[in-house]
Motif scaffolding. Structure first.
Motif, PDB file in Angstrom:
ATOM      1  N   LEU A   1     -20.307  50.302 -28.050  1.00 53.73           N
ATOM      2  CA  LEU A   1     -19.799  51.625 -28.405  1.00 53.73           C
ATOM      3  C   LEU A   1     -18.736  52.017 -27.387  1.00 53.73           C
ATOM      4  CD1 LEU A   1     -20.115  54.097 -30.290  1.00 53.73           C
ATOM      5  CD2 LEU A   1     -21.844  54.969 -28.680  1.00 53.73           C
TER       6      LEU A   1
ATOM      7  N   LEU B   1     -15.782  54.930 -26.200  1.00 51.16           N
ATOM      8  CA  LEU B   1     -15.161  56.251 -26.270  1.00 51.16           C
ATOM      9  C   LEU B   1     -13.746  56.154 -25.730  1.00 51.16           C
ATOM     10  CD1 LEU B   1     -15.062  59.394 -26.447  1.00 51.16           C
ATOM     11  CD2 LEU B   1     -16.056  59.414 -24.143  1.00 51.16           C
TER      12      LEU B   1
ATOM     13  N   PRO C   1     -21.808  55.753 -24.752  1.00 57.22           N
ATOM     14  CA  PRO C   1     -20.926  54.587 -24.902  1.00 57.22           C
ATOM     15  C   PRO C   1     -21.023  53.646 -23.706  1.00 57.22           C
ATOM     16  CG  PRO C   1     -19.654  56.562 -24.414  1.00 57.22           C
ATOM     17  CD  PRO C   1     -21.052  57.009 -24.670  1.00 57.22           C
TER      18      PRO C   1
END
Length: 256
Positions: free
Chosen positions: A11, A13, A94
Motif C-alpha cells: 500500500l 500513499l 501504508p
C-alpha cells in the motif's frame, strides 16, 4: 494488477498526487504492483490521477483498490483525518509514503513577503514533517517495515535566484530526512530524499523562457527531466532492491 512488480501487494500513499512528480509516482508504483492512495489538496486532480493514470498503468481500466483522498499537508488535523480514512478503508497504514506535495512562491529576497515565505515553509517543510511523523508512528505501531521518500530539490543544495524560501524549505527536507533515518532505522523504517533537477512539471511551466534556456545550458544531458524518471527512483527506493539504503539524498538532475 501486476503480480511480480517491484512493490507488489504494498500500500502506497503519495501526497501531491494531482500532478507532476506525484502523479507520475502513482503511475509507476501502480505499474509495479502497489495499491495507491493519491492524496492532494485538489481532490478532483487526485481522482483524475487514479482514473486516467494509475488504473491504466496497473493494467486495468477501473480504479480497483486504488483511491483518491483530499489532503492539506500543512494542516495537522487534515493529516490525522487522512490516516483515519486509510485505516478505515485498508485496515493497515501504508508501507510506502511519498512526500511529493510542494508549492513555490518565487520572488527576489528583497521583495519576498513574509506570507509567501510562510506558505512555502508550511507546505514543503512542515507538511513533510507532519506526514512523516504521523505515518512513521503508524508504521512502528503496526510493526511495518516501511519506506518513506521525501521529495526535496537540487536548489536545496545549490540555491536558486528568486527562490530563497523554496530552497530553504527543500534544504530542510534533506536534513530532516537524514535525522529521521537515524531515528527510525531501529524500527526498520527507511527514509530517503530525492533531489530532482529541472523536471517538466507544472511548476517549471511558470519559469520564463529566457530563464529556462539558461537553466538547460547547465544540464549536461541538455533537456528537462520527465516526471517518470523521478518516479522510477521513487519506486526503487520503495522496493526491497534498496533495502540497505536509508538517509540518502539522491540527485536526479541530468548532471546539473
Amino acid at each position: 494488477m501486476v503480480s511480480r512488480g517491484l512493490v507488489s501487494g504494498r500500500l502506497a500513499l503519495v501526497t501531491g498526487a494531482g500532478s507532476g512528480i506525484g502523479r507520475a509516482a502513482c503511475q509507476v508504483l501502480s505499474r509495479e504492483g502497489a495499491t495507491v492512495i493519491a492524496a492532494d489538496k485538489n481532490y478532483d486532480a487526485a481522482m483524475e490521477t487514479i482514473k486516467k493514470h494509475t488504473a491504466l498503468a496497473s493494467g486495468s481500466n477501473n480504479t480497483g483498490d486504488h483511491s483518491a483522498m483530499e489532503l492539506d499537508v500543512s494542516d495537522a488535523k487534515s493529516v490525522q483525518n487522512l490516516l483515519k480514512a486509510i485505516l478505515n478503508e485498508y485496515k493497515l497504514p501504508p508501507k510506502i509514503v511519498v512526500n511529493s506535495a510542494g508549492v513555490t512562491r518565487d520572488n527576489w529576497l528583497l521583495k519576498l513577503s513574509e506570507e509567501d515565505y510562510d506558505s512555502v515553509m508550511h507546505v514543503n517543510l512542515k507538511g513533510t514533517f507532519l506526514i512523516m511523523q504521523t505515518f512513521a508512528k503508524a508504521m512502528t505501531e503496526s510493526s511495518i517495515q516501511g519506506s518513506i521518500i521525501n521529495i526535496s530539490s537540487i536548489v536545496g543544495k545549490y540555491g536558486n535566484i528568486g527562490q530563497t524560501n523554496y530552497s530553504a524549505s527543500k534544504a530542510g527536507v534533506v536534513a530532516m530526512t537524514q535525522s529521521a533515518a537515524k531515528e527510525l532505522g531501529k524500527f526498520n523504517v527507511r527514509v530517503n530524499a530525492i533531489l530532482p533537477g529541472f523536471i517538466d512539471t507544472p511548476i517549471i511551466k511558470t519559469v520564463p523562457d529566457k530563464v529556462k534556456e539558461h537553466m538547460l545550458k547547465l544540464v549536461p544531458l541538455g533537456r528537462l527531466g520527465d516526471p517518470t524518471e523521478v518516479a522510477e527512483v521513487i519506486t526503487f527506493l520503495s522496493s526491497d532492491k534498496s533495502s540497505f539504503i536509508t538517509g540518502a539524498a539522491i540527485d536526479v538532475t541530468g548532471g546539473f
